[in-house]
Write a protein that holds these residues in place. Structure first.
Motif, mmCIF file in Angstrom:
data_model
loop_
_atom_site.group_PDB
_atom_site.id
_atom_site.type_symbol
_atom_site.label_atom_id
_atom_site.label_comp_id
_atom_site.label_asym_id
_atom_site.label_seq_id
_atom_site.Cartn_x
_atom_site.Cartn_y
_atom_site.Cartn_z
ATOM 1 N N PRO A 109 0.757 -1.273 0.532
ATOM 2 C CA PRO A 109 -0.184 0.287 -0.003
ATOM 3 C C PRO A 109 0.730 1.089 -0.063
ATOM 4 O O PRO A 109 0.295 2.308 -0.292
ATOM 5 C CB PRO A 109 -0.554 -0.064 1.286
ATOM 6 N N GLU A 110 1.963 1.088 0.524
ATOM 7 C CA GLU A 110 2.844 2.247 0.621
ATOM 8 C C GLU A 110 3.767 2.599 -0.645
ATOM 9 O O GLU A 110 4.422 3.785 -1.228
ATOM 10 C CB GLU A 110 3.728 2.461 1.660
ATOM 11 N N SER B 262 6.485 -6.193 12.797
ATOM 12 C CA SER B 262 4.637 -6.945 13.241
ATOM 13 C C SER B 262 4.290 -6.176 13.680
ATOM 14 O O SER B 262 3.488 -5.870 13.555
ATOM 15 C CB SER B 262 5.251 -7.840 14.326
ATOM 16 N N GLY B 263 4.036 -4.711 14.232
ATOM 17 C CA GLY B 263 3.506 -3.444 14.154
ATOM 18 C C GLY B 263 2.717 -3.053 13.004
ATOM 19 O O GLY B 263 2.249 -1.818 13.136
ATOM 20 N N CYS B 264 3.655 -3.071 12.019
ATOM 21 C CA CYS B 264 2.956 -2.693 10.652
ATOM 22 C C CYS B 264 1.349 -2.289 10.381
ATOM 23 O O CYS B 264 0.689 -3.352 10.675
ATOM 24 C CB CYS B 264 2.935 -3.701 9.694
ATOM 25 N N PRO B 265 0.842 -0.708 10.725
ATOM 26 C CA PRO B 265 -0.533 -0.572 10.187
ATOM 27 C C PRO B 265 -0.997 -1.197 9.011
ATOM 28 O O PRO B 265 -2.248 -1.561 8.846
ATOM 29 C CB PRO B 265 -0.348 0.996 10.312
ATOM 30 N N ALA B 266 -0.025 -1.769 8.306
ATOM 31 C CA ALA B 266 -1.366 -2.325 6.832
ATOM 32 C C ALA B 266 -1.564 -3.570 6.300
ATOM 33 O O ALA B 266 -1.897 -3.782 5.634
ATOM 34 C CB ALA B 266 -0.093 -1.878 5.479
ATOM 35 N N SER C 181 -3.657 -5.702 7.861
ATOM 36 C CA SER C 181 -4.972 -6.129 7.305
ATOM 37 C C SER C 181 -5.417 -6.169 6.002
ATOM 38 O O SER C 181 -5.968 -6.074 5.867
ATOM 39 C CB SER C 181 -6.164 -5.695 8.303
ATOM 40 N N MET C 182 -4.674 -4.525 5.485
ATOM 41 C CA MET C 182 -5.707 -3.870 4.601
ATOM 42 C C MET C 182 -4.869 -4.929 3.195
ATOM 43 O O MET C 182 -4.898 -5.345 2.070
ATOM 44 C CB MET C 182 -5.140 -2.807 4.084
ATOM 45 N N ASP D 80 -6.565 -7.059 0.589
ATOM 46 C CA ASP D 80 -5.696 -7.180 -1.231
ATOM 47 C C ASP D 80 -5.732 -8.846 -0.997
ATOM 48 O O ASP D 80 -6.206 -8.932 -2.191
ATOM 49 C CB ASP D 80 -5.018 -6.524 -0.899
#
Lengths: 154, 311
Positions: free
Chosen positions: A20-21, A53-57, A59-60, A64
């Motif tokens: 996503p980034e 591990s803390g990546c906010p993406a 669930s996105m 996808d």
């Protein structure tokens, strides 16, 4: 229809999912795909590993992948999981992704411990900050062409 | 050493031909000032936005949203850092000079950061409406920006802002599908944030605007604003929310929405540091800078790590 062909089709579908980034860079090229299992009756299990591990993406990305795999002909069900092991490292980023990151995003990937080459001019860069806009990236500057460079690192 | 141009006409012909200006080029001073002011305002806005986002880390409901807010805070502060570096390279002001001006209320940042986010509904409205407006403006700059270092940084910033916008959409969908109380809260936030978000695009671009002429921006404010209205009015209405614009009109033939008359006074007040939350925000940012002095001192005093040693 054989399972092998299904696995190929599923893999191609996963490859269409970009980070996503980093639009244009597939999660497979970033080394996030760890396992892909298919059964003859069309049940698919995808195992992914996160860069951090803390990546906010997370669930996105999983959504996808689920959507992309669901659309594949012959898929009956899909299970996408984030695995706790192995741990991701920059070594998993493919040459293709490294080249795209340098060309499109002026982002260098630090492999090993040597100096980091500026994606614009190739000169060794200086580290300015251990952290940039993300935990997996540092900020460097190039003393030769003055470019502000982000460096992806483990 | 960089390139030189014999006259402004020569320089403008270079820009009109799609030329990209680099930091070591001998660019006309007026161009340098215009690019710098634009980057400085963007950097200030990222910093002020990041500090607001940080305020919401402990208040954000749910672990998943909290993680996202944490990461978004780092994104914004990181963007500010990159932009201040690119800005300082233009040698108009130093990095400390830019921060001093910001904390003294002498330099600008986006209007939306002059208001206070009071509820989670406000945060959802901001991440849904404001992030989309900011992204649309940045995309229009990136598309054709003549200043190379800024254009390359923007490419990365836009990718990350696109991700924030998706998070905003997810939050909005969740609150729209929520309880009556949540929906009422979000409608209140829409009432409060619709106009500030719309005014982020600024008033109509004046004829002869140098940002357009020098290809720093590539689209007129009113065009970007109109397409934002066109996108969000039907979307919010489809979820049963009301747009707080009594003058809003719909052309059924073309299925287009046009906003009513815009009162620009609130925008002018924010630009003069007289917004509802301007003084508190600026004081807060200055206090944060002072409070974190020890961190910078520790890092500045640390022995330089040899190339390649582990972080």
């Amino acid at each position: 229809m054989t399972t092998d062909l299904l696995a190929d089709r599923v893999r191609s579908a996963v490859a269409t999912v970009d980070d996503p980034e980093y639009p244009g860079i597939s999660i497979i090229d970033l080394g996030l795909l760890e396992s892909l299992d298919t059964t003859p009756d069309g049940h698919v299990a995808v195992g992914l590993i996160p860069t951090f591990s803390g990546c906010p993406a997370l669930s996105m990305i999983a959504d996808d992948v689920r959507r992309a795999v669901d659309d594949v002909n012959g898929v009956a069900s899909v299970d996408v999981r984030w695995l706790g092991a192995p741990v991701w490292s920059v070594d998993r980023v493919t040459e293709t992704a490294r080249a795209t990151m340098a060309r499109e995003f002026t982002v260098a990937v630090r492999i090993g411990r040597g100096p980091v080459a500026c994606p614009r001019c190739g000169s060794p860069t200086d580290e300015r900050s251990m952290f940039g806009p993300s935990r997996c990236r540092a900020v460097h500057t190039c003393p030769t062409c003055a470019e502000v460079v982000e460096v992806m690192r483990a | 050493m960089g390139r030189t141009w014999t006259s402004m006409d020569d320089f403008e012909a270079f820009l009109d031909g799609g030329g990209i200006v680099e930091v070591d080029d001998d660019m006309p001073d007026a161009y340098r000032q215009a690019v710098f002011a634009f980057i400085e305002m963007h950097a200030n806005s990222e910093l002020m936005g990041g500090l607001t986002e940080r305020d919401w880390i402990p208040r954000t409901p749910g672990l998943r949203h909290k993680m996202a807010v944490l990461a978004k805070t780092q994104d914004e502060i990181g963007h500010a850092h990159l932009l201040y570096m690119v800005g300082a390279d233009l040698t108009v002001k130093t990095r400390p000079g830019m921060l001093e001006d910001l904390f003294a209320g002498r330099s600008k940042f986006h209007n939306v950061f002059h208001y206070q986010a009071k509820t989670w509904g406000d945060q959802v409205a901001i991440s849904f409406l404001v992030d989309a407006a900011a992204l649309a403006s940045q995309q229009a700059v990136f598309k054709n920006c003549s200043y190379g270092p800024y254009r390359r940084i923007l490419k990365r910033i836009i990718s990350e802002e696109g991700f924030h916008m998706r998070m905003g959409e997810e939050r909005m969908l969740r609150i729209a599908a929520g309880t009556e109380m949540q929906r009422t809260m979000f409608q209140q936030s829409l009432d409060d944030w619709w106009w500030p978000a719309l005014q982020l695009f600024g008033p109509d671009t004046r004829p002869g605007d140098v940002l357009l002429r020098w290809h720093i921006k590539s689209e007129r404010n009113e065009v970007l604003r109109a397409s934002w209205v066109q996108k969000f009015v039907p979307l919010l209405m489809s979820y049963g929310f009301t747009i707080p614009d009594p003058g809003l009109t719909h052309d059924p033939a073309a299925d287009t929405w046009t906003s009513g008359p815009i009162d620009w006074e609130p925008l002018k007040r924010t630009l003069a540091m007289g917004g509802p939350d301007s003084a508190r925000r600026i004081a807060d940012a200055a206090a944060n800078w002072a409070d974190t002095h020890w961190v910078r001192r520790v890092l500045d005093d640390a022995p330089t790590r040899a190339a390649g040693t582990a972080a």
